[in-house]
Write a protein that holds these residues in place. Sequence first.
Motif, PDB file in Angstrom:
ATOM      1  N   GLU A   1       7.963  11.099   3.269  1.00 55.17           N
ATOM      2  CA  GLU A   1       7.063   9.970   2.995  1.00 55.17           C
ATOM      3  C   GLU A   1       7.832   8.812   2.366  1.00 55.17           C
ATOM      4  O   GLU A   1       7.580   7.651   2.645  1.00 55.17           O
ATOM      5  CB  GLU A   1       5.933  10.371   2.039  1.00 55.17           C
ATOM      6  CG  GLU A   1       4.935  11.354   2.611  1.00 55.17           C
ATOM      7  CD  GLU A   1       5.344  12.793   2.347  1.00 55.17           C
ATOM      8  OE1 GLU A   1       6.493  13.007   1.886  1.00 55.17           O
ATOM      9  OE2 GLU A   1       4.526  13.698   2.587  1.00 55.17           O
ATOM     10  N   MET A   2       8.753   9.181   1.480  1.00 55.76           N
ATOM     11  CA  MET A   2       9.549   8.144   0.818  1.00 55.76           C
ATOM     12  C   MET A   2      10.408   7.412   1.826  1.00 55.76           C
ATOM     13  O   MET A   2      10.539   6.193   1.795  1.00 55.76           O
ATOM     14  CB  MET A   2      10.458   8.762  -0.248  1.00 55.76           C
ATOM     15  CG  MET A   2       9.732   9.222  -1.486  1.00 55.76           C
ATOM     16  SD  MET A   2      10.937   9.940  -2.618  1.00 55.76           S
ATOM     17  CE  MET A   2       9.941  10.067  -4.090  1.00 55.76           C
TER      18      MET A   2
ATOM     19  N   TYR B   1       0.843  -1.199   0.000  1.00 59.11           N
ATOM     20  CA  TYR B   1       0.000   0.000   0.000  1.00 59.11           C
ATOM     21  C   TYR B   1       0.882   1.254   0.000  1.00 59.11           C
ATOM     22  O   TYR B   1       0.674   2.184  -0.777  1.00 59.11           O
ATOM     23  CB  TYR B   1      -0.927  -0.007   1.223  1.00 59.11           C
ATOM     24  CG  TYR B   1      -1.582   1.329   1.468  1.00 59.11           C
ATOM     25  CD1 TYR B   1      -2.707   1.712   0.737  1.00 59.11           C
ATOM     26  CD2 TYR B   1      -1.061   2.224   2.407  1.00 59.11           C
ATOM     27  CE1 TYR B   1      -3.293   2.947   0.937  1.00 59.11           C
ATOM     28  CE2 TYR B   1      -1.633   3.465   2.618  1.00 59.11           C
ATOM     29  CZ  TYR B   1      -2.755   3.826   1.879  1.00 59.11           C
ATOM     30  OH  TYR B   1      -3.326   5.047   2.063  1.00 59.11           O
ATOM     31  N   MET B   2       1.900   1.267   0.875  1.00 59.51           N
ATOM     32  CA  MET B   2       2.745   2.460   0.991  1.00 59.51           C
ATOM     33  C   MET B   2       3.510   2.721  -0.300  1.00 59.51           C
ATOM     34  O   MET B   2       3.630   3.867  -0.740  1.00 59.51           O
ATOM     35  CB  MET B   2       3.721   2.305   2.163  1.00 59.51           C
ATOM     36  CG  MET B   2       3.028   2.392   3.512  1.00 59.51           C
ATOM     37  SD  MET B   2       4.188   2.173   4.858  1.00 59.51           S
ATOM     38  CE  MET B   2       4.733   3.855   5.109  1.00 59.51           C
ATOM     39  N   VAL B   3       4.018   1.659  -0.902  1.00 63.28           N
ATOM     40  CA  VAL B   3       4.828   1.818  -2.112  1.00 63.28           C
ATOM     41  C   VAL B   3       3.992   2.397  -3.248  1.00 63.28           C
ATOM     42  O   VAL B   3       4.428   3.302  -3.960  1.00 63.28           O
ATOM     43  CB  VAL B   3       5.441   0.462  -2.535  1.00 63.28           C
ATOM     44  CG1 VAL B   3       5.995   0.547  -3.952  1.00 63.28           C
ATOM     45  CG2 VAL B   3       6.536   0.057  -1.563  1.00 63.28           C
ATOM     46  N   PHE B   4       2.764   1.870  -3.413  1.00 61.21           N
ATOM     47  CA  PHE B   4       1.996   2.256  -4.596  1.00 61.21           C
ATOM     48  C   PHE B   4       1.086   3.464  -4.366  1.00 61.21           C
ATOM     49  O   PHE B   4       0.748   4.176  -5.302  1.00 61.21           O
ATOM     50  CB  PHE B   4       1.173   1.073  -5.113  1.00 61.21           C
ATOM     51  CG  PHE B   4       2.035   0.048  -5.786  1.00 61.21           C
ATOM     52  CD1 PHE B   4       2.546   0.283  -7.057  1.00 61.21           C
ATOM     53  CD2 PHE B   4       2.378  -1.131  -5.130  1.00 61.21           C
ATOM     54  CE1 PHE B   4       3.368  -0.649  -7.676  1.00 61.21           C
ATOM     55  CE2 PHE B   4       3.197  -2.064  -5.747  1.00 61.21           C
ATOM     56  CZ  PHE B   4       3.695  -1.824  -7.014  1.00 61.21           C
ATOM     57  N   ILE B   5       0.635   3.686  -3.136  1.00 60.09           N
ATOM     58  CA  ILE B   5      -0.342   4.745  -2.921  1.00 60.09           C
ATOM     59  C   ILE B   5       0.188   5.863  -2.024  1.00 60.09           C
ATOM     60  O   ILE B   5       0.109   7.036  -2.360  1.00 60.09           O
ATOM     61  CB  ILE B   5      -1.642   4.146  -2.349  1.00 60.09           C
ATOM     62  CG1 ILE B   5      -2.209   3.176  -3.393  1.00 60.09           C
ATOM     63  CG2 ILE B   5      -2.665   5.252  -2.042  1.00 60.09           C
ATOM     64  CD1 ILE B   5      -3.245   2.237  -2.880  1.00 60.09           C
ATOM     65  N   TYR B   6       0.795   5.491  -0.895  1.00 61.88           N
ATOM     66  CA  TYR B   6       1.210   6.487   0.079  1.00 61.88           C
ATOM     67  C   TYR B   6       2.403   7.316  -0.413  1.00 61.88           C
ATOM     68  O   TYR B   6       2.393   8.542  -0.330  1.00 61.88           O
ATOM     69  CB  TYR B   6       1.533   5.799   1.406  1.00 61.88           C
ATOM     70  CG  TYR B   6       2.143   6.704   2.438  1.00 61.88           C
ATOM     71  CD1 TYR B   6       1.365   7.681   3.080  1.00 61.88           C
ATOM     72  CD2 TYR B   6       3.487   6.585   2.773  1.00 61.88           C
ATOM     73  CE1 TYR B   6       1.940   8.503   4.030  1.00 61.88           C
ATOM     74  CE2 TYR B   6       4.054   7.413   3.727  1.00 61.88           C
ATOM     75  CZ  TYR B   6       3.280   8.377   4.355  1.00 61.88           C
ATOM     76  OH  TYR B   6       3.848   9.189   5.277  1.00 61.88           O
ATOM     77  N   ALA B   7       3.435   6.633  -0.958  1.00 57.74           N
ATOM     78  CA  ALA B   7       4.657   7.346  -1.338  1.00 57.74           C
ATOM     79  C   ALA B   7       4.389   8.240  -2.545  1.00 57.74           C
ATOM     80  O   ALA B   7       3.689   7.853  -3.469  1.00 57.74           O
ATOM     81  CB  ALA B   7       5.758   6.342  -1.661  1.00 57.74           C
ATOM     82  N   PRO B   8       4.942   9.491  -2.521  1.00 56.35           N
ATOM     83  CA  PRO B   8       4.727  10.396  -3.655  1.00 56.35           C
ATOM     84  C   PRO B   8       5.513   9.931  -4.880  1.00 56.35           C
ATOM     85  O   PRO B   8       6.481   9.182  -4.764  1.00 56.35           O
ATOM     86  CB  PRO B   8       5.285  11.725  -3.133  1.00 56.35           C
ATOM     87  CG  PRO B   8       6.292  11.338  -2.098  1.00 56.35           C
ATOM     88  CD  PRO B   8       5.785  10.078  -1.469  1.00 56.35           C
ATOM     89  N   THR B   9       5.075  10.391  -6.057  1.00 55.43           N
ATOM     90  CA  THR B   9       5.772  10.025  -7.284  1.00 55.43           C
ATOM     91  C   THR B   9       7.027  10.866  -7.433  1.00 55.43           C
ATOM     92  O   THR B   9       7.013  12.072  -7.209  1.00 55.43           O
ATOM     93  CB  THR B   9       4.856  10.278  -8.496  1.00 55.43           C
ATOM     94  OG1 THR B   9       3.619   9.624  -8.252  1.00 55.43           O
ATOM     95  CG2 THR B   9       5.471   9.741  -9.777  1.00 55.43           C
TER      96      THR B   9
ATOM     97  N   PHE C   1      10.337   3.528   2.630  1.00 54.53           N
ATOM     98  CA  PHE C   1      11.552   2.733   2.473  1.00 54.53           C
ATOM     99  C   PHE C   1      11.873   1.961   3.755  1.00 54.53           C
ATOM    100  O   PHE C   1      12.098   0.754   3.738  1.00 54.53           O
ATOM    101  CB  PHE C   1      12.708   3.657   2.086  1.00 54.53           C
ATOM    102  CG  PHE C   1      14.036   2.968   2.006  1.00 54.53           C
ATOM    103  CD1 PHE C   1      14.216   1.884   1.166  1.00 54.53           C
ATOM    104  CD2 PHE C   1      15.100   3.393   2.784  1.00 54.53           C
ATOM    105  CE1 PHE C   1      15.433   1.232   1.088  1.00 54.53           C
ATOM    106  CE2 PHE C   1      16.325   2.749   2.715  1.00 54.53           C
ATOM    107  CZ  PHE C   1      16.486   1.673   1.869  1.00 54.53           C
ATOM    108  N   GLY C   2      11.841   2.675   4.884  1.00 54.27           N
ATOM    109  CA  GLY C   2      12.117   2.035   6.167  1.00 54.27           C
ATOM    110  C   GLY C   2      11.130   0.917   6.440  1.00 54.27           C
ATOM    111  O   GLY C   2      11.502  -0.176   6.877  1.00 54.27           O
ATOM    112  N   PHE C   3       9.866   1.179   6.117  1.00 52.60           N
ATOM    113  CA  PHE C   3       8.840   0.183   6.359  1.00 52.60           C
ATOM    114  C   PHE C   3       9.069  -1.062   5.501  1.00 52.60           C
ATOM    115  O   PHE C   3       8.907  -2.189   5.965  1.00 52.60           O
ATOM    116  CB  PHE C   3       7.461   0.772   6.056  1.00 52.60           C
ATOM    117  CG  PHE C   3       6.360  -0.029   6.676  1.00 52.60           C
ATOM    118  CD1 PHE C   3       5.967   0.220   7.975  1.00 52.60           C
ATOM    119  CD2 PHE C   3       5.762  -1.072   5.977  1.00 52.60           C
ATOM    120  CE1 PHE C   3       4.982  -0.543   8.566  1.00 52.60           C
ATOM    121  CE2 PHE C   3       4.779  -1.842   6.562  1.00 52.60           C
ATOM    122  CZ  PHE C   3       4.384  -1.566   7.863  1.00 52.60           C
TER     123      PHE C   3
END
Lengths: 225, 227
Positions: B184-185, B22-30, B189-191
């Motif tokens: 956010e990135m 979820y974080m990789v595709f939605i939460y993290a900014p482009t 990444f840490g997660f």
Amino acid sequence: MIYISQIVSVIRKDIIAELRTKSTIGAMLLFGLTIVVVFSFSFNLDLQEQKNLAPGLLWTAFIFSAILGLNYSFSSEYENGCMQGLLLSPIPRSAIYIAKLISNSIFILFSELVILGFFVWLFDVRFTMNWHWFVLLMVLGTIGFSATGTIFSAISAETRMKVFILPLLQLPMTIPVMIAAVEATSILLGKETKFTFDAWSTMLLVYDVIFITLSVMLFEYILEE
Amino acid sequence: MPRISSNVLLIIAAVLMLIAIYMVFIYAPTERTMGDIQRIFYFHVSSAWVGFFAFGVTFFYSAAFLKKKDLKWDNIAVSSAEIGLLFTTITLITGSLWARPVWGIWWTWDARLTSTLVLWLIYLSYLMLRNYIESETKRAYLSSVVGIIGFTNVFLVYFSIRWWRTQHPAPVIAGGSGSGLAPEMQLTFGFCLVAFTALYVYILSKKVEIGRAGWEIEDIYRTLDDK
């Protein structure tokens, strides 16, 4: 003192056996010559290309003929139960490793010298720097090949498919040696590189020291039943 | 390992991985210049970390086996090597997929790429070697030695190739001035690192169990043969 004389006696045994059978060195030399001839068909080098390609070709020929020789370093001991004799003799395992390391280095170095001769003859390679630096490089590189090659030769001799296992283990292991030796050789041939000859030969020395130390520590486990 | 704690590990790994996705595709900014392709970085670096960590574990348990001479350590070493190989394969593939649009090439002989490839080759031959040795104890001894020598070599390979040439992007995190990720990135990444490590621990526990089950089956066969 006893330790050294034990090492010397195993080396002497290896050299006498080799002088009587001439099987390993003969195969290594012929193989080395064949590789150089195949290279000369595959690459047409002018003087400029030589600087870029010759070191790589030369060390490739060296490592392949070394592996051919290393293959028989331990597997030959299993014929006629020689290994049993070696293990029963009151010689520490690490002395066997060091002796094998030295005798392998001598065989490999000898075949390398002959391959180098063919190479200089067929490719007309010219060194811009002194010859003795290249000899130093050959000694350091060869000890590097045998440092890991000797212990892997002992490992592969214990497996089925001996002949395949040794190159599979040995080639990725010798990548630092190959890079350092090839780069240092191209410096000797007059190529400009970022790092000096000293830096690369120090890297070879570090490789040799690390893997000889590790192998001396680990060798006894390979012969464990 | 008892069944319950294994199930707990499974749940932890599964939940963490779902959140990570979820974080990789939605939460993290482009990312501004690379676009969506940059998102592969989270899984790429995490797999690289797990691969390297797994080989470190193999190194550690190989040494433990040689010291204690107990096959259970060897079982952990080989299980970890197999998982490490899997994650290193993922690293190489995701790296290639990223390099094609960003660098314009699938592969380059850079320090990190090449040492990862060499690492992959060394542990592939480590596993090959095990296939060619009949005796279980002999297999454990010989492959432990290769596990130790192989891991040590990786550092030398890395330095030799780094001198030779380098193209891999410099470390983005703690790489000096001008480096750094958006908060956010960084969190994503840490997660991902934590989630992948949890996944590794779960797979390792399963692999070790399978190894043990293999021994039990052999014991059963042996008693049947005796009768």
